[in-house]
Write a protein that holds these residues in place. Structure first.
Motif, PDB file in Angstrom:
ATOM      1  N   PHE A  23       0.981  -1.094  -0.301  1.00 52.62           N
ATOM      2  CA  PHE A  23       0.134   0.171  -0.107  1.00 52.62           C
ATOM      3  C   PHE A  23       0.882   1.440   0.162  1.00 52.62           C
ATOM      4  N   THR A  24       0.222   2.431  -0.832  1.00 49.50           N
ATOM      5  CA  THR A  24       0.798   3.438  -0.653  1.00 49.50           C
ATOM      6  C   THR A  24       1.004   4.058   1.365  1.00 49.50           C
ATOM      7  N   ASP A  25       1.389   5.098   1.591  1.00 45.84           N
ATOM      8  CA  ASP A  25       1.016   5.805   2.870  1.00 45.84           C
ATOM      9  C   ASP A  25      -0.030   6.825   2.493  1.00 45.84           C
ATOM     10  N   SER A  26      -0.893   7.062   3.669  1.00 47.73           N
ATOM     11  CA  SER A  26      -1.617   8.256   3.522  1.00 47.73           C
ATOM     12  C   SER A  26      -1.234   9.533   3.655  1.00 47.73           C
ATOM     13  N   TYR A  27      -1.414  10.459   2.648  1.00 46.65           N
ATOM     14  CA  TYR A  27      -0.889  12.024   3.278  1.00 46.65           C
ATOM     15  C   TYR A  27      -1.811  12.718   3.440  1.00 46.65           C
ATOM     16  N   SER A  28      -1.512  14.050   3.124  1.00 47.89           N
ATOM     17  CA  SER A  28      -1.872  15.105   3.631  1.00 47.89           C
ATOM     18  C   SER A  28      -1.401  16.549   2.907  1.00 47.89           C
ATOM     19  N   LEU A  29      -2.211  16.774   1.637  1.00 46.70           N
ATOM     20  CA  LEU A  29      -2.182  18.523   1.580  1.00 46.70           C
ATOM     21  C   LEU A  29      -2.635  19.735   1.819  1.00 46.70           C
ATOM     22  N   CYS A  30      -2.073  20.875   1.935  1.00 50.53           N
ATOM     23  CA  CYS A  30      -2.707  22.161   3.028  1.00 50.53           C
ATOM     24  C   CYS A  30      -2.002  23.081   1.518  1.00 50.53           C
ATOM     25  N   ASN A  31      -2.943  23.825   1.084  1.00 49.79           N
ATOM     26  CA  ASN A  31      -2.944  24.285   0.039  1.00 49.79           C
ATOM     27  C   ASN A  31      -3.466  26.305   0.509  1.00 49.79           C
ATOM     28  N   ALA A  32      -2.446  27.251   0.553  1.00 49.34           N
ATOM     29  CA  ALA A  32      -3.622  28.512   0.635  1.00 49.34           C
ATOM     30  C   ALA A  32      -3.017  29.759  -0.295  1.00 49.34           C
ATOM     31  N   ALA A  33      -3.864  31.016  -0.906  1.00 48.10           N
ATOM     32  CA  ALA A  33      -3.805  31.850  -2.012  1.00 48.10           C
ATOM     33  C   ALA A  33      -4.262  33.206  -1.095  1.00 48.10           C
ATOM     34  N   VAL A  34      -3.896  33.857  -1.217  1.00 45.41           N
ATOM     35  CA  VAL A  34      -4.549  35.409  -1.562  1.00 45.41           C
ATOM     36  C   VAL A  34      -4.167  36.028  -2.208  1.00 45.41           C
ATOM     37  N   ASN A  35      -5.554  37.022  -2.663  1.00 48.87           N
ATOM     38  CA  ASN A  35      -5.910  38.100  -4.041  1.00 48.87           C
ATOM     39  C   ASN A  35      -6.665  38.952  -2.815  1.00 48.87           C
ATOM     40  N   TRP A  36      -6.091  39.624  -5.146  1.00 49.20           N
ATOM     41  CA  TRP A  36      -7.323  41.103  -4.367  1.00 49.20           C
ATOM     42  C   TRP A  36      -7.276  41.144  -5.589  1.00 49.20           C
ATOM     43  N   GLN A  37      -8.783  41.957  -6.175  1.00 44.90           N
ATOM     44  CA  GLN A  37      -9.149  41.895  -7.251  1.00 44.90           C
ATOM     45  C   GLN A  37     -10.231  43.323  -7.357  1.00 44.90           C
ATOM     46  N   GLY A  38      -9.916  44.307  -8.045  1.00 45.02           N
ATOM     47  CA  GLY A  38     -10.167  45.201  -8.159  1.00 45.02           C
ATOM     48  C   GLY A  38     -10.638  46.098  -9.364  1.00 45.02           C
ATOM     49  N   LYS A  39     -11.003  47.372  -9.696  1.00 42.21           N
ATOM     50  CA  LYS A  39     -11.029  48.314 -10.673  1.00 42.21           C
ATOM     51  C   LYS A  39      -9.689  49.472 -10.706  1.00 42.21           C
ATOM     52  N   LEU A  40      -8.842  49.368 -11.974  1.00 41.45           N
ATOM     53  CA  LEU A  40      -8.434  50.501 -11.621  1.00 41.45           C
ATOM     54  C   LEU A  40      -8.562  52.044 -12.429  1.00 41.45           C
ATOM     55  N   THR A  41      -9.594  51.901 -13.573  1.00 44.48           N
ATOM     56  CA  THR A  41     -10.556  52.937 -13.650  1.00 44.48           C
ATOM     57  C   THR A  41     -11.914  52.117 -13.926  1.00 44.48           C
ATOM     58  N   SER A  42     -12.826  53.234 -14.783  1.00 44.85           N
ATOM     59  CA  SER A  42     -13.975  52.269 -15.347  1.00 44.85           C
ATOM     60  C   SER A  42     -14.035  51.270 -15.928  1.00 44.85           C
ATOM     61  N   ALA A  43     -13.093  51.214 -16.628  1.00 43.62           N
ATOM     62  CA  ALA A  43     -13.118  50.335 -18.194  1.00 43.62           C
ATOM     63  C   ALA A  43     -11.922  48.707 -17.455  1.00 43.62           C
ATOM     64  N   LEU A  44     -11.063  48.889 -17.059  1.00 40.42           N
ATOM     65  CA  LEU A  44      -9.714  48.601 -16.697  1.00 40.42           C
ATOM     66  C   LEU A  44     -10.143  47.986 -14.979  1.00 40.42           C
ATOM     67  N   SER A  45     -10.096  46.351 -14.968  1.00 38.94           N
ATOM     68  CA  SER A  45      -9.781  45.915 -14.217  1.00 38.94           C
ATOM     69  C   SER A  45      -8.710  44.833 -13.611  1.00 38.94           C
ATOM     70  N   LEU A  46      -8.213  44.662 -12.847  1.00 41.35           N
ATOM     71  CA  LEU A  46      -6.906  43.856 -12.422  1.00 41.35           C
ATOM     72  C   LEU A  46      -6.942  42.739 -11.208  1.00 41.35           C
ATOM     73  N   SER A  47      -6.814  41.762 -11.523  1.00 40.61           N
ATOM     74  CA  SER A  47      -6.987  40.920 -10.006  1.00 40.61           C
ATOM     75  C   SER A  47      -5.766  40.039  -9.935  1.00 40.61           C
ATOM     76  N   VAL A  48      -5.119  39.513  -8.537  1.00 43.07           N
ATOM     77  CA  VAL A  48      -3.156  39.236  -8.011  1.00 43.07           C
ATOM     78  C   VAL A  48      -4.023  38.374  -7.698  1.00 43.07           C
ATOM     79  N   SER A  49      -3.553  36.810  -7.630  1.00 42.60           N
ATOM     80  CA  SER A  49      -3.072  35.977  -6.156  1.00 42.60           C
ATOM     81  C   SER A  49      -1.806  35.647  -6.597  1.00 42.60           C
ATOM     82  N   ILE A  50      -1.446  35.396  -5.305  1.00 41.37           N
ATOM     83  CA  ILE A  50      -0.074  34.395  -4.575  1.00 41.37           C
ATOM     84  C   ILE A  50      -0.268  33.513  -3.539  1.00 41.37           C
ATOM     85  N   GLY A  51       0.499  32.639  -4.353  1.00 42.29           N
ATOM     86  CA  GLY A  51      -0.808  31.318  -3.721  1.00 42.29           C
ATOM     87  C   GLY A  51       1.188  29.955  -3.660  1.00 42.29           C
TER      88      GLY A  51
END
Length: 696
Positions: free
Chosen positions: A622-650
């Motif tokens: 058998f394989t060994d059982s395992y556990s994984l942990c993941n995390a990320a932070v993100n930001w999204q917003g409008k730079l102008t009325s027409a231009l939006s930006l989203s950023v993520s780091i994980g």
């Protein structure tokens, strides 16, 4: 690049089934499609809530919540779904233990991109080529409970391309960079109007790989939209081109896995083995309303895949052409004030498969990798596949409704051995027609709860390798797998619809179990070796906890507790009856939360546990059982009325767990080598991504 631009032009004038038709097709044969509460991380609407089956819907935000490249971390949050990933191009998807014993890749689960089947006549399914940033959502139907989608033994995966926003033109660019040389770039343009819409996307992915001989390159273009939109009709289209070259580190033995997991298998490293292909799919769909109560949808599709795979033991070249059509009619009536809805349809496709193998003279090529030598073998197979299906929904009271379906499949093929000439033959063969009925009864104690009981039969067709015996002749004794599934489930909202939970108890017995028996390093043959029993309990819950006008936390949990075992399984004078099913964990657990903060900030974290996995039918390892942990932070917003930006780091695998992200079941050592069971998972790894979106 010039060839790629030419393909863009060809794609632009081709037609395929559009995204919105897929969603309505999924639901129209079983439920009333209505708007409902939107929850995260799993999206639940009233229509999914009423569906008398286990169906998960993964929305755009969830699909892009990791590194925007890998699908496994997303799918594995769904209870009962397990996607193993050896590399970006080596994946195996199983649902409720079905498909866990496939040596490489995915079968026994049907998949559709729009209305185009991604499952070929060889029964193999590849969904990892589809760019996650071009998907609106993914529906996963667990178990053989959909006659409309082929009654696959494991279920169906439905990928819905993005639809353009109405009355708006947008353009965007995104990029992801990560550990081990990961770089992904994506461009898109979309436009919607009263009479037409289109959506064009291009992506390119490069990765050096964690292991030796595992660099990866893929680029692709997807075009979707509709035209000639009228009150009663609409023409929609979809097309995609993918070009891939991915080196293969292959599996490794236990000692190497424990002490040097970055290593590739020695023979694959010396041969510089890889797979490369170009895959092109197109489709066209026409929706027409005959009457206010009767609608029709007819689609045509074509795909072409040309692949090349230098392996240590030979060089394999394959060419597959598929064309087909689907046509269905849907009618709904009121009988004595009660809703009656009926769907009837037919699906046909033909696969033309040509394969040739050549000697690999890499040992004589001065360390330069693979070198093609003399012909070893040439064969072709033409497979015809016909599916006739029907679905009936009858709401006979405010609280009770009945759903019933019937699927009929007839598959035949011609297998030709063209070389060596002394072994040439041309053999037609066909399987007996398969009837697959489904029936479900659902009860709604209130508008906030559904209780259902479903029974359905499914089947899985043998792959091309499994249709041949050890001598390369047609194996006339092989039969498709088949089995009945029984499922009892419930779905529940709280009164304020902030809390949602569902649970399902199921049992399936799969008969005529298809077993891949390895006779040579490069040859598997199929045998029907008995039956398996799949039993389990699945549960998921999530809660939307509002902490303020712009602050909320959404925790979720999902669990799958299974008992997958051989019911009657004898092979090579050994009796494995009662043993645990190879290649699948009994238990899985996922949990986490989304934390939405003011000013567009957010935090996501999740935890994933996988129980030990049997590596051979004797349950000696058998394989060994395992556990994984993941995390990320993100930001999204409008730079102008027409231009939006989203950023993520994980960050993935935060605690640097050493685990097998994929296994090769019943591995065999050749010569004096140890059996190679393990594909090592990536250690702790990081990524960052951004997306600019401009509304014109």
């Amino acid at each position: 690049m010039r060839n790629l631009l030419m393909v863009v032009f060809v794609l632009g004038i081709t037609q395929a089934r559009a995204q919105d038709s897929l969603h309505s097709t999924l639901l129209q044969d079983l439920v009333i499609s209505t708007s409902g509460p939107q929850m995260y991380p799993l999206q639940v609407s009233d229509s999914i809530f009423q569906l008398p089956a286990s169906v998960a819907k993964l929305d755009t935000r969830l699909l892009q919540s990791n590194n925007r490249v890998e699908l496994a971390p997303i799918l594995n949050t769904v209870p009962g779904v397990f996607m193993q990933s050896g590399t970006f191009n080596t994946n195996r998807l199983s649902i409720r233990g079905i498909g866990a014993r496939t040596p490489y890749g995915t079968n026994k689960v049907r998949a559709f991109f729009g209305n185009i089947p991604l499952t070929g006549g060889n029964s193999e399914t590849t969904i990892e080529d589809i760019d996650l940033e071009f998907l609106q959502n993914i529906h996963i139907i667990k178990g053989p409970l959909s006659s409309v989608y082929g009654a696959g033994l494991g279920g169906a995966v439905l990928l819905q391309p993005k639809t353009p926003d109405p009355e708006q033109m947008q353009a965007g660019v995104s990029a992801t960079v990560g550990s081990f040389g990961l770089i992904k770039n994506q461009l898109f343009v979309s436009s919607g109007a009263d009479t037409y819409s289109f959506n064009v996307g291009y992506h390119k992915i490069e990765n050096n790989g964690y292991r030796e001989n595992s660099s990866y390159y893929r680029e692709g273009i997807t075009i979707t939209g509709d035209a000639f939109r009228r009150k009663k009709s609409k023409l929609t289209y979809l097309s995609q081109y993918t070009s891939l070259k991915a080196y293969i580190p292959s599996s490794i033995d236990r000692e190497t896995f424990l002490n040097n997991p970055k290593a590739a298998a020695t023979n694959w490293k010396d041969a510089k083995g890889y797979e490369a292909y170009k895959n092109f799919i197109i489709g066209l769909n026409y929706d027409f309303s005959f009457h206010e109560n009767i609608t029709s949808a007819t689609s045509f599709f074509y795909s072409l895949k040309d692949s090349d795979e230098p392996r240590p033991f030979d060089i394999l070249k394959e060419n597959t052409k598929t064309f087909g059509a689907r046509s269905q009619f849907v009618g709904s009536w009121q009988l004595g004030g009660k809703l009656l809805k009926a769907t009837v349809g037919v699906e046909f496709f033909q696969d033309g498969y040509d394969a040739a193998t050549f000697e690999n003279l890499y040992l004589e090529n001065n360390g330069q990798g693979s070198l093609a030598g003399a012909d070893k073998n040439r064969l072709s197979q033409t497979r015809n596949f016909v599916n006739v299906y029907s679905q009936l929904r009858y709401v006979f009271s405010e609280k009770w409704e009945l759903n019933a379906g019937l699927n009929y499949n007839k598959t035949s093929f011609v297998l030709q051995q063209k070389y060596p000439l002394e072994n040439a033959y041309d053999t037609p063969y066909g399987y007996n027609g398969i009837w697959a009925p489904q029936i479900a009864l659902s009860y709604l104690p209130s508008k906030l709860q559904t209780v259902y009981l479903s029974v359905g039969r499914g089947y899985s067709l043998p792959s091309i390798e499994e249709t041949m015996d050890e001598n390369g002749q047609v194996n006339t004794s092989i039969k498709p797998e088949n089995g009945y599934s029984v499922e009892l489930g419930t779905k529940l909202f709280s009164a304020d619809k902030r809390f949602y939970a569902e649970a399902a108890l199921y049992r399936m017995k799969a008969n005529d179990l298809l077993v891949a028996h390895r006779v040579l390093e490069d040859q598997y043959v199929g045998v029907n070796a008995g039956s398996t029993v799949h039993m389990g309990l699945e549960f998921m819950a999530q809660y939307k906890w509002q902490l303020g006008d712009k602050t909320r936390i959404i925790p979720f949990v999902s669990a799958a507790l299974g008992n997958f075992m051989f019911h009657d399984f004898k092979q090579n004078d050994q009796d494995f009856s009662g043993n645990d099913l190879t290649g699948v964990p009994k238990n899985q657990f996922a949990g986490g939360f989304m934390f939405n903060l003011p000013h567009g900030f957010g935090l996501k974290a999740d935890y994933f546990f996988v129980d030990k996995i049997p590596l051979n039918d004797a349950n000696a390892l058998f394989t060994d059982s395992y556990s994984l942990c993941n995390a990320a932070v993100n930001w999204q917003g409008k730079l102008t009325s027409a231009l939006s930006l989203s950023v993520s780091i994980g960050i993935n695998n935060i605690f640097n767990e050493h685990y097998a992200s994929m296994v090769l079941v019943n591995a065999t050592g050749f010569g004096n080598s140890a059996p190679r069971y393990y594909y090592p998972g990536q250690p702790v790894n990081y990524y960052g991504s951004f997306q600019f979106r401009y509304a014109l």
